[in-house]
Design a protein around this motif. Structure first.
Motif, mmCIF file in Angstrom:
data_model
loop_
_atom_site.group_PDB
_atom_site.id
_atom_site.type_symbol
_atom_site.label_atom_id
_atom_site.label_comp_id
_atom_site.label_asym_id
_atom_site.label_seq_id
_atom_site.Cartn_x
_atom_site.Cartn_y
_atom_site.Cartn_z
ATOM 1 N N TYR A 32 0.827 -1.202 0.000
ATOM 2 C CA TYR A 32 0.000 0.000 0.000
ATOM 3 C C TYR A 32 0.868 1.261 0.000
ATOM 4 C CZ TYR A 32 -2.986 3.707 1.717
ATOM 5 O OH TYR A 32 -3.628 4.915 1.873
ATOM 6 N N LEU A 33 1.827 1.301 0.900
ATOM 7 C CA LEU A 33 2.669 2.490 1.022
ATOM 8 C C LEU A 33 3.504 2.730 -0.237
ATOM 9 C CD1 LEU A 33 3.874 2.016 4.707
ATOM 10 C CD2 LEU A 33 2.285 3.776 3.870
ATOM 11 N N GLN A 34 4.015 1.656 -0.830
ATOM 12 C CA GLN A 34 4.880 1.827 -1.997
ATOM 13 C C GLN A 34 4.108 2.076 -3.285
ATOM 14 O OE1 GLN A 34 8.481 -0.799 -2.138
ATOM 15 N NE2 GLN A 34 7.527 -1.676 -0.287
ATOM 16 N N TYR A 35 3.078 1.280 -3.525
ATOM 17 C CA TYR A 35 2.361 1.415 -4.792
ATOM 18 C C TYR A 35 1.288 2.498 -4.754
ATOM 19 C CZ TYR A 35 4.532 -2.803 -6.674
ATOM 20 O OH TYR A 35 5.429 -3.712 -7.148
ATOM 21 N N ILE A 36 0.476 2.498 -3.740
ATOM 22 C CA ILE A 36 -0.667 3.419 -3.710
ATOM 23 C C ILE A 36 -0.245 4.819 -3.269
ATOM 24 C CG2 ILE A 36 -2.988 3.814 -2.813
ATOM 25 C CD1 ILE A 36 -2.670 1.303 -4.649
ATOM 26 N N LEU A 37 0.569 4.909 -2.210
ATOM 27 C CA LEU A 37 0.996 6.227 -1.731
ATOM 28 C C LEU A 37 2.308 6.686 -2.361
ATOM 29 C CD1 LEU A 37 -0.004 6.209 2.055
ATOM 30 C CD2 LEU A 37 -1.313 6.984 0.065
ATOM 31 N N LEU A 89 6.593 1.885 8.673
ATOM 32 C CA LEU A 89 6.141 0.642 9.298
ATOM 33 C C LEU A 89 6.781 0.383 10.668
ATOM 34 C CD1 LEU A 89 6.047 -1.673 6.158
ATOM 35 C CD2 LEU A 89 4.101 -0.767 7.440
ATOM 36 N N LEU A 90 7.692 1.225 11.100
ATOM 37 C CA LEU A 90 8.360 1.031 12.392
ATOM 38 C C LEU A 90 7.446 1.117 13.616
ATOM 39 C CD1 LEU A 90 11.863 2.708 12.046
ATOM 40 C CD2 LEU A 90 11.324 0.305 12.426
ATOM 41 N N PRO A 91 6.402 1.922 13.616
ATOM 42 C CA PRO A 91 5.563 1.977 14.833
ATOM 43 C C PRO A 91 4.971 0.629 15.244
ATOM 44 C CG PRO A 91 5.063 3.839 13.425
ATOM 45 C CD PRO A 91 5.992 2.938 12.649
ATOM 46 N N LEU A 92 4.691 -0.232 14.299
ATOM 47 C CA LEU A 92 4.096 -1.538 14.622
ATOM 48 C C LEU A 92 5.018 -2.381 15.507
ATOM 49 C CD1 LEU A 92 1.678 -3.473 14.176
ATOM 50 C CD2 LEU A 92 2.859 -4.283 12.150
ATOM 51 N N THR A 116 -6.675 -6.014 17.904
ATOM 52 C CA THR A 116 -6.136 -6.434 16.606
ATOM 53 C C THR A 116 -7.203 -6.316 15.523
ATOM 54 O OG1 THR A 116 -4.570 -7.935 17.670
ATOM 55 C CG2 THR A 116 -5.058 -8.344 15.358
ATOM 56 N N ALA A 117 -8.406 -6.764 15.826
ATOM 57 C CA ALA A 117 -9.507 -6.673 14.857
ATOM 58 C C ALA A 117 -9.801 -5.223 14.512
ATOM 59 C CB ALA A 117 -10.754 -7.357 15.412
ATOM 60 N N VAL A 118 -9.784 -4.350 15.513
ATOM 61 C CA VAL A 118 -10.011 -2.923 15.262
ATOM 62 C C VAL A 118 -8.888 -2.365 14.384
ATOM 63 C CG1 VAL A 118 -10.103 -0.631 16.349
ATOM 64 C CG2 VAL A 118 -11.392 -2.530 17.330
ATOM 65 N N GLY A 119 -7.636 -2.720 14.709
ATOM 66 C CA GLY A 119 -6.503 -2.255 13.905
ATOM 67 C C GLY A 119 -6.587 -2.726 12.465
ATOM 68 N N LEU A 120 -6.960 -3.982 12.265
ATOM 69 C CA LEU A 120 -7.129 -4.505 10.908
ATOM 70 C C LEU A 120 -8.263 -3.779 10.195
ATOM 71 C CD1 LEU A 120 -6.676 -8.287 11.705
ATOM 72 C CD2 LEU A 120 -5.104 -6.877 10.356
ATOM 73 N N SER A 121 -9.325 -3.465 10.934
ATOM 74 C CA SER A 121 -10.455 -2.735 10.344
ATOM 75 C C SER A 121 -10.041 -1.345 9.874
ATOM 76 C CB SER A 121 -11.603 -2.621 11.352
ATOM 77 O OG SER A 121 -12.107 -3.895 11.667
ATOM 78 N N PHE A 122 -9.136 -0.701 10.624
ATOM 79 C CA PHE A 122 -8.615 0.613 10.211
ATOM 80 C C PHE A 122 -8.152 0.554 8.760
ATOM 81 C CE2 PHE A 122 -7.096 3.897 13.409
ATOM 82 C CZ PHE A 122 -7.975 3.531 14.409
ATOM 83 N N PHE A 123 -7.385 -0.489 8.468
ATOM 84 C CA PHE A 123 -6.744 -0.559 7.164
ATOM 85 C C PHE A 123 -7.674 -1.007 6.047
ATOM 86 C CE2 PHE A 123 -3.152 -1.036 10.160
ATOM 87 C CZ PHE A 123 -2.565 0.190 9.874
ATOM 88 N N SER A 124 -8.859 -1.459 6.378
ATOM 89 C CA SER A 124 -9.803 -1.825 5.323
ATOM 90 C C SER A 124 -10.448 -0.587 4.711
ATOM 91 C CB SER A 124 -10.868 -2.786 5.862
ATOM 92 O OG SER A 124 -11.693 -2.147 6.800
ATOM 93 N N TYR A 125 -10.121 0.590 5.250
ATOM 94 C CA TYR A 125 -10.673 1.850 4.732
ATOM 95 C C TYR A 125 -9.618 2.767 4.139
ATOM 96 C CZ TYR A 125 -14.830 0.355 7.173
ATOM 97 O OH TYR A 125 -15.915 -0.377 7.596
ATOM 98 N N TYR A 185 -3.133 8.492 10.080
ATOM 99 C CA TYR A 185 -4.130 7.409 10.111
ATOM 100 C C TYR A 185 -3.427 6.051 10.034
ATOM 101 C CZ TYR A 185 -8.294 4.697 8.856
ATOM 102 O OH TYR A 185 -9.306 3.782 8.835
ATOM 103 N N VAL A 186 -2.446 5.944 9.133
ATOM 104 C CA VAL A 186 -1.704 4.695 8.966
ATOM 105 C C VAL A 186 -0.917 4.375 10.240
ATOM 106 C CG1 VAL A 186 0.112 3.535 7.629
ATOM 107 C CG2 VAL A 186 -1.570 4.968 6.459
ATOM 108 N N ILE A 187 -0.323 5.380 10.836
ATOM 109 C CA ILE A 187 0.446 5.173 12.064
ATOM 110 C C ILE A 187 -0.479 4.797 13.220
ATOM 111 C CG2 ILE A 187 1.891 6.338 13.784
ATOM 112 C CD1 ILE A 187 3.183 7.825 11.368
ATOM 113 N N ALA A 188 -1.608 5.485 13.333
ATOM 114 C CA ALA A 188 -2.575 5.162 14.399
ATOM 115 C C ALA A 188 -3.066 3.722 14.265
ATOM 116 C CB ALA A 188 -3.746 6.138 14.364
#
Length: 189
Positions: free
Chosen positions: A16-21, A32-35, A66-75, A84-87
């Protein structure tokens, strides 16, 4: 179930970060370091808490985060802001850390000392099986939604859709994991 829903997340975020952004691989790596950093911070705390609180409760809370975090990225979209990505990573990493240490504690605490080797090997096998399943799911989704083509700007829309679908599938599976963990707790009472 937890490992099958989280292992592919970093891979998907990297794409996502490389191709889309349009980030360079180096910048994507830094983003990706915050994870892993939040996992390093929360894991020891979760391990200590799992000695005082039922580890299944902590693992369930971890699965929920974890489910909430995964849901973040589905949007995520073409113009998603970096905070948003870091959060999302902070929520996902906290959830994974809250799950992992207590889960290991629960596994190892449920067997006799003479069976520690078997329990540890079984847990490792389950983790690796989940990781393999995670990438199998991603490959299946990409095959169905993108097809057998090279990723170019013409396919970014399909790539983004595939990433969103994968995160939705992982979030739903993680929510199901919460239910099975909660049911296991209820059934054991």
């Amino acid at each position: 179930m937890n490992y099958s829903t989280t292992t592919g997340a970093v891979f998907l975020l990297s794409l996502y970060l490389q191709y889309i952004l349009g980030y360079t691989p180096q910048k994507a790596g830094l983003v990706l370091l915050p994870l892993p950093l939040i996992m390093v911070i929360v894991s020891p705390i979760a391990g200590e808490l799992s000695d005082k609180i039922d580890p299944r409760i902590l693992a369930s809370v971890g699965m929920a985060l974890t489910a909430v975090g995964l849901s973040f990225f589905s949007y995520v979209g073409f113009f998603t802001a970096l905070p948003y990505v870091i959060a999302g990573q902070l929520v996902l990493g906290s959830g994974f850390a809250l799950f992992s240490s207590p889960n290991t504690n629960a596994i190892m605490g449920s067997v006799k000392k003479r069976n520690y080797g078997v329990a540890s090997a079984t847990a490792s096998t389950m983790r690796l099986s989940g990781q393999v399943l995670s990438f199998g799911i991603i490959i299946l989704i990409f095959s169905l939604l993108i097809g057998k083509v090279q990723i170019t700007p013409d396919t970014y829309f399909n790539l983004l859709g595939s990433i969103r679908v994968a995160f939705k599938v992982f979030a739903v599976a993680c929510f199901m994991g919460i239910l099975t963990t909660a049911y296991g707790k209820i059934a054991s009472l």
